[in-house]
Write an enzyme that holds these catalytic residues in place. Sequence first.
Site, mmCIF file in Angstrom:
data_model
loop_
_atom_site.group_PDB
_atom_site.id
_atom_site.type_symbol
_atom_site.label_atom_id
_atom_site.label_comp_id
_atom_site.label_asym_id
_atom_site.label_seq_id
_atom_site.Cartn_x
_atom_site.Cartn_y
_atom_site.Cartn_z
ATOM 1 N N SER A 622 14.722 33.744 23.152
ATOM 2 C CA SER A 622 15.528 34.853 23.642
ATOM 3 C C SER A 622 16.980 34.436 23.746
ATOM 4 O O SER A 622 17.617 34.164 22.746
ATOM 5 C CB SER A 622 15.013 35.366 24.975
ATOM 6 O OG SER A 622 13.866 36.132 24.775
ATOM 7 N N ASP A 697 8.521 43.527 19.217
ATOM 8 C CA ASP A 697 9.461 43.186 20.289
ATOM 9 C C ASP A 697 10.297 44.406 20.698
ATOM 10 O O ASP A 697 11.116 44.895 19.924
ATOM 11 C CB ASP A 697 10.389 42.064 19.813
ATOM 12 C CG ASP A 697 11.121 41.385 20.951
ATOM 13 O OD1 ASP A 697 11.341 42.029 21.989
ATOM 14 O OD2 ASP A 697 11.484 40.206 20.799
ATOM 15 N N HIS A 729 7.912 40.621 22.822
ATOM 16 C CA HIS A 729 8.882 39.539 23.014
ATOM 17 C C HIS A 729 8.194 38.232 23.382
ATOM 18 O O HIS A 729 8.704 37.153 23.108
ATOM 19 C CB HIS A 729 9.879 39.941 24.095
ATOM 20 C CG HIS A 729 11.081 39.054 24.139
ATOM 21 N ND1 HIS A 729 11.916 38.878 23.061
ATOM 22 C CD2 HIS A 729 11.579 38.265 25.121
ATOM 23 C CE1 HIS A 729 12.893 38.041 23.383
ATOM 24 N NE2 HIS A 729 12.696 37.652 24.618
#
Length: 752
Positions: A622, A697, A729
């Site tokens: 991320s 995601d 995600h």
Amino acid sequence: MHKFLALFFPASICPKWSSRTCRTFLSLLAVPLILQVLFGFTCAYGQRNFTIDETVYGPGRFSPKTLIAQKWMHTEDAFTCLDSTYQNLVIRSAKDNWSPQNLITVNQLQSAVTSALPNEKIELKYIPFDYSWTGDQVLSFSAQGANNSYVIEYNTKSQKATVTSSVPSGVSNTEYGNDGGSIAYLIGNNIEIIDAAGRKVQVTKDTVDGIVNGSDYTHRQEFGINKGMWWSPDNKKLLYYRKDETMVSKYPLPQWDSRVATVKDIRYPMAGMKSEEVTLVIFDTDKNEHITLQTGEPKEQYLTIATWDPTGQSIYVGVLNRGQDHLKLNQYNANTGAFVKTLFEEKSSTWVEPQHPLTFLPKNNTQFLYQTDKDGYNQLYLYNTDGTLVRHLGHQDIIVTDLTGFDAKSQKAYYVGAAKNGLERHLFEVELKSGKTTQLTTANGVHQASVSSSGSFILDQYSNLNTPNVVQVIQTKDKKELPIIKADNPFVGKINLPRIEFKEFISPDGKTPLNARITYPLNFDKTKEYPVMIYLYGGSHAQLVTDRWLGGVGYFDLYMAQNGYVVFTLDNRGSDARGRDFTRVTHRNLGEAEMEDQLKGIEYLKSLPYVDTENMGIFGWSYGGYMATSFMTKHNEIFKAAVAGGPVIDWKYYEVMYGERYMDTPQENPEGYAKTSLLNKADRLKGNLLIIHGAQDPVVVQQHSMDFIEKCIKAGKQVDYFLYPSHEHNVGGKDRIHLYEKIARYFDLHLK
């Protein structure tokens, strides 16, 4: 974006994250408590290294001995917990010198539940972990039947169970009334209520795609939002969010589970684009009418920290502008929805980020605690309901992470606070009249602690780098400590544990300490050279380095160290638990100050004779994926290999709520967006880069990595890419093992 964090930290270090990033991102490296329970055994292995599956299941299999589900009784100086078999609830009392006594067996509970629900087949395999005490003799817990979920109370004296409420299976966002009698829940995007008499009332009947009622996924769970409905103190009114996202762009997520792929659309408001419009509505159950709070214009604003007045006559709401630099705490009439007054305002040249609802003092309708970092650190402020600040209850540079409650006389408040530059967590007591603050726990480390109702005892559980777990009772009067558990090292005789060491560096600003952690290879020999794996996150509301067991290191880090890597992690400016100024330095330029700080750690690594500077790798997910990719383009001479999971590539593709807080809009900050974008830097890519993304995601949409790959193709740059077709995600479940094996193989291929 705190939804990123859950991938790689244990939940024990996260108090209440400010949004779903943390909650989502935390689950990949850390195993939740229930998993620790299910796998909380010690296998009779010989001394060895971790297997790849133990990068995921290790935290459960090798968890230190602890107490499970401990709860203070309401009026007694006694607490309960589950025994090691989870078949018995035991009580430990000051009267018995805290020795364990069986209180309830699972068989007793099973018999009582069967009698209360003879037509349901509910099998209790262990004492429910979610139990709570509604009185010193009444235990409350939930149970799942064939078609309904139940809340059940069990009387320890009569050994009888009573069903206090039930809701149909499959509903979501269940919100129980303060007396347990009325229940609100969602069916799809609409609210239904079951009242105390068992009657169903449909509160909303919206059928338009994009109208969502009562959901905790409002404002994408930023601003501390974790619920979408609130019962009034008398349980006669229900306050709820009504979210209109019909004007928000639909974003397509391809679905691969049919012969011809389909598309699932989600609403995704990108930075600078149209955002959702939210209102707060009251449903009066007596009058069967809806009242909308008059929160005013513009429609694109954030409604946060909603709190009922204890009298039920008013509702307090934090109204935050879309620019997120101006907050008003407003009062509204709960009978008419009319605006009453603004109690106070909070402004900033960077951002204001409300995270916690108001906490009214017990038995006091006119005073409440408000949390803010406006003076440097998130601390407590005591206000009157006329908006007057009574006093600041902050202490030094301590950051309040969890307000745990009040003493029986409502003269003191208790909270857990981050201390020692964020490395430690301790329990503090503050006197409401004077502000005098006392630190109640002293041993270095991360403490989870609570105070008995009399205020005479503290139940304290803590660990530190070299201490797996200690559970003790502390007498508040003389500070005497009575040990309950002192856990042995769970790896001794089973697992080869690498050496872990804390480091501290000074940021390029010349004054700010930075916490770091280094994990050495097994059988470390300083005359040899070792490849390096840097693991980083770097973004807000995350902290990787804390003085708890193993220093917060993840099991994948341990696995890589066991396989010959020096593993290094540093918490840069912008990360959590260090105060306002530590975070605000990133404003309008995400990734810049963060990389400057990481370079300090990299310089240190390069100075070490045992570091193979030609074989260094970097890994992050991320925000960490953004940082890893940034290094491979902006500082492309350092790392030979990198793995970037779910990486942000250009902040214009990220959501309004998080992105605009830190970067403002692309229209307001074009220079910042251009500077921090990696799309215009793909031609600088050097080394071996593996990008991993979840095809589903909804947080960092796949467009980030796809656009970057396209730019790499045009620039003639090779990049490796791997997609998890069914994951969002977070790469969850058994597939995490596949993920870690892929990352380990990638570094072994290029760095060894």
